[in-house]
Design a protein around this motif. Sequence first.
Motif, PDB file in Angstrom:
ATOM      1  N   SER A 122     -14.157  -3.444   4.270  1.00 46.06           N
ATOM      2  CA  SER A 122     -14.555  -3.531   5.616  1.00 46.06           C
ATOM      3  C   SER A 122     -14.568  -5.083   5.824  1.00 46.06           C
ATOM      4  O   SER A 122     -14.788  -5.544   6.861  1.00 46.06           O
ATOM      5  N   PHE A 123     -15.177  -5.692   4.797  1.00 44.10           N
ATOM      6  CA  PHE A 123     -15.262  -7.155   4.801  1.00 44.10           C
ATOM      7  C   PHE A 123     -14.347  -7.964   5.613  1.00 44.10           C
ATOM      8  O   PHE A 123     -14.244  -8.701   6.232  1.00 44.10           O
ATOM      9  N   ASP A 124     -12.772  -7.505   5.093  1.00 41.31           N
ATOM     10  CA  ASP A 124     -11.752  -7.978   5.583  1.00 41.31           C
ATOM     11  C   ASP A 124     -11.586  -7.809   7.170  1.00 41.31           C
ATOM     12  O   ASP A 124     -11.076  -8.717   7.798  1.00 41.31           O
TER      13      ASP A 124
ATOM     14  N   LEU B  39      -5.734  -3.353   2.882  1.00 42.54           N
ATOM     15  CA  LEU B  39      -5.249  -4.343   1.968  1.00 42.54           C
ATOM     16  C   LEU B  39      -5.928  -4.269   0.720  1.00 42.54           C
ATOM     17  O   LEU B  39      -5.447  -3.883  -0.402  1.00 42.54           O
ATOM     18  N   SER B  40      -7.265  -4.187   0.840  1.00 41.22           N
ATOM     19  CA  SER B  40      -8.061  -3.981  -0.435  1.00 41.22           C
ATOM     20  C   SER B  40      -9.261  -2.789  -0.288  1.00 41.22           C
ATOM     21  O   SER B  40     -10.186  -2.944  -0.857  1.00 41.22           O
TER      22      SER B  40
ATOM     23  N   ILE C 202      -8.894 -15.812   0.850  1.00 42.29           N
ATOM     24  CA  ILE C 202      -8.633 -14.896   2.010  1.00 42.29           C
ATOM     25  C   ILE C 202      -7.160 -14.622   2.179  1.00 42.29           C
ATOM     26  O   ILE C 202      -6.157 -15.211   1.704  1.00 42.29           O
ATOM     27  N   ASN C 203      -6.965 -13.164   2.317  1.00 43.60           N
ATOM     28  CA  ASN C 203      -5.583 -12.656   2.329  1.00 43.60           C
ATOM     29  C   ASN C 203      -4.915 -13.087   3.653  1.00 43.60           C
ATOM     30  O   ASN C 203      -5.479 -12.896   4.595  1.00 43.60           O
TER      31      ASN C 203
ATOM     32  N   ALA D   3       1.052  -1.252  -0.023  1.00 41.01           N
ATOM     33  CA  ALA D   3      -0.010   0.011   0.318  1.00 41.01           C
ATOM     34  C   ALA D   3       0.787   1.163  -0.019  1.00 41.01           C
ATOM     35  O   ALA D   3       0.651   2.254  -0.694  1.00 41.01           O
ATOM     36  N   THR D   4       1.950   1.260   0.733  1.00 43.14           N
ATOM     37  CA  THR D   4       2.582   2.314   0.787  1.00 43.14           C
ATOM     38  C   THR D   4       3.510   2.734  -0.493  1.00 43.14           C
ATOM     39  O   THR D   4       3.276   3.883  -0.891  1.00 43.14           O
TER      40      THR D   4
END
Lengths: 319, 499
Positions: free
Chosen positions: B410-412, B406-407, B204-205, B43-44
């Motif tokens: 909020s699901f994660d 991550l993506s 799943i991540n 992300a960074t």
Amino acid sequence: MKKLITAVALAVGLVAQAHAAYPDKAVTIIVPFPPGGSTDMVARAIAPKLQQSLGQPFVIDNRAGATGAIGATAVKNAAPDGYTFMVASIGVFAVNPFIQKKLQYDPVKDLDPITVAVRAPNVLVASPGFPANTVAELVALLKKTPEKITFATSGAGSSDHLTAALFWQKTGTTGVHVPYKGGAPAITDLLAGHADVSFQNINAVIAHIKAGKLKVLAVTGDKRSPLLPQVPTLGEAGVPDVNVFSWQGIAAPKGLPAEVKQKLHAAIVAALNDPENRKRMEDIGFEIVANTPEQMAQFQAQELARWKQVIEVGKIALD
Amino acid sequence: MDLFSHLALGFSTAASAANLSYCLLGVFLGTAIGVLPGLGPVATIAMLLPVTFGLPPETALIMLAGIFYGAQYGGSTTAILVNLPGESSSVVTALDGYQMARQGRAGTALATAAIASFFAGTVCTFLIALAAPPLSEVALKFGPADYFSLMVLGLVASIVLASGSLLHALGMIILGLLLGLIGTDVNSGLPRFSFDLPELSDGINFVVVAMGVFGLGEIIANLQTEKTRSVALARITGLMPSRDDLKRIIAPILRGTALGSSLGILPGGGAMLSSFAAYSLEKKTSKNSAQFGKGAIEGVAAPEAANNAGAQASFIPMLTLGIPSNPVMALMIGALIMHGIQPGPQVMVEQPALFWGLVVSMWIGNLFLLILNLPLIGLWVKMISVPYHFLYPAILVFCGIGVFSLSNTSFDVFMMAGFGVLGYVFRKLDCEPAPMMLGFILGPMMEEYLRRAMLMSKGNAMVLVTRPISATLLAVSAVALVVVLLPALRKKREEAFKD
């Protein structure tokens, strides 16, 4: 008294907001893929230019997953006010409806096309030790031993898989489809000779072609690529009607107000045509398209019809 | 000699004032995001990508690379201090590192991690300088069948990760394999166990599971035993490793570096295996093997060395072939392309300043990290003596932010909460989550490689034993399985006789 002043101030504020010119707050660009890919690159190239010309921040939001369906669904559910739009690829606009049964967006009914941003031909490459050197030789081999020739693709239902399917249909051949998770591992196995041939985006393989680590047999465009002027098109090599481009388009939620659409379209086209961006894109094999919303809608309709047929004939539908 | 002129060119590039400061900025940012649980370098780097357009390409790459290996350093800090492995590689660091922290030896564990990483980084930099192109040729020899056999070996080794019951470990591995089945099947493109939720269609991540099972599970368990925790943390002994500690970690660091750099060159997921492999190897060969899982310093040194060596070595396929072995490398390739440089074999020839500058900067960056991190240890150690009722909400918030990033869904975050409860249940049942994590990582890769090997061989399973690399790896797996199972079975018998 204090309350009254507050109320008046609020009312004035609201009126001012209603009349404020678009955009008066940050705009979200949804990229339905992870950062670093071609689509993300297009978005990141235009965002700073849009920020300059429209004077508001343009924030990129990577909503990856389900080959772009998650991001596209998020765009569908966003308000059509110009503060959310999407940069996405051929798969999101023209392929997903035929390969995903439970798709939660309709690329025509839920999206308002703005412009096709860029396009690039695919190239037909082979591993360095592969016996065929031309398209004709490949077709001959495919007719003789189709069970021995592996086609590496970046996934079942990906645009390079569909291009391979179209190629098989037009040449009356078939081969072994070997799907990967994305283009990079597919190219790795081609370089090593574990897989035989593949249709890949030109920018992903150009370095390997120039270094002699991959053989190039043809480009899939209707004309030769300036990056590979010596390589024939598939049409020139005797396989007509496989003019395939991988393309990135820009669309907003359906129902974008006309004046907002006009302003956004003009700014995006200017950002794409910005000399610095243009050079950057062309250097990596993209061609700037930057057409009108009507042209994009028409092109998208053609692509939808074509891939629908390829998928039906090739029985590729996933579920 | 060529090497020296190349290194001289590298030094002259990397040691320019601008490049030095961007390198420092990169490793600093990397450490910072590495320390924050869940926030990763992907992300960074993605956010900073447009910022780098204005910089010369070598400067941009030096900074982005700094973020990447800086994050590896930072990631082990949270793994050791609060049992929060933000990267798959720090899962094993948490096993013994966190136990050391609980015994008041957090400072020693952190210093060990920093020293091991620095040593591995230095060795690996030289490895890249000396032999990057031939190594990448070796890496290409690995076909799908060979990768499958490598994963089999990894799975066998994962049994060693557990310090408790063998049956529990096997059960957890299988649970991990099952969790790994969720997502889209590569061959058919059909979603599996996704319950029509698009969020599950890509599986799943890893970070979601790790944050939940380790981080949240730990917090719930700690809240239950708040009193014992503060007592356990009361006595913090010396920050730096003692002479005896140093003696104990030299060999593990060397072995970890060797394993990490050889696995790291494999673009198909080798770097990920390196820290697991190093830990398993130490646990089986060390004379202190009884201490593993209870705060063995070797259990921190070896995987940290392997992890950093693997991270640095993963630059080899990227720089010499233009092949990304992880999402961060994919971003780096994106950055290069945006700068008009086509990553591939000719980068070394056409852009020598970029190539050698980056190589040398990685060594400088590792040095910066060592200098930056050693004095910070005191500060980190103080951080865990913050009262837990202040510390845990902060950890929860950072986990939430990290997982959300991550993506951007909020699901994660909800899924992480679910895994947190699961992690607590595991703890109550005495089931260690590390073998499950390895099953979860390896399962999907194993399946993908096996099915690809079968597609290419037209269903002939003999390729697994006729290819020399694959056959060797399978033979080693068989031997390892015997070595792993024998003592456990013997112990079982002894226990049975005791009763």
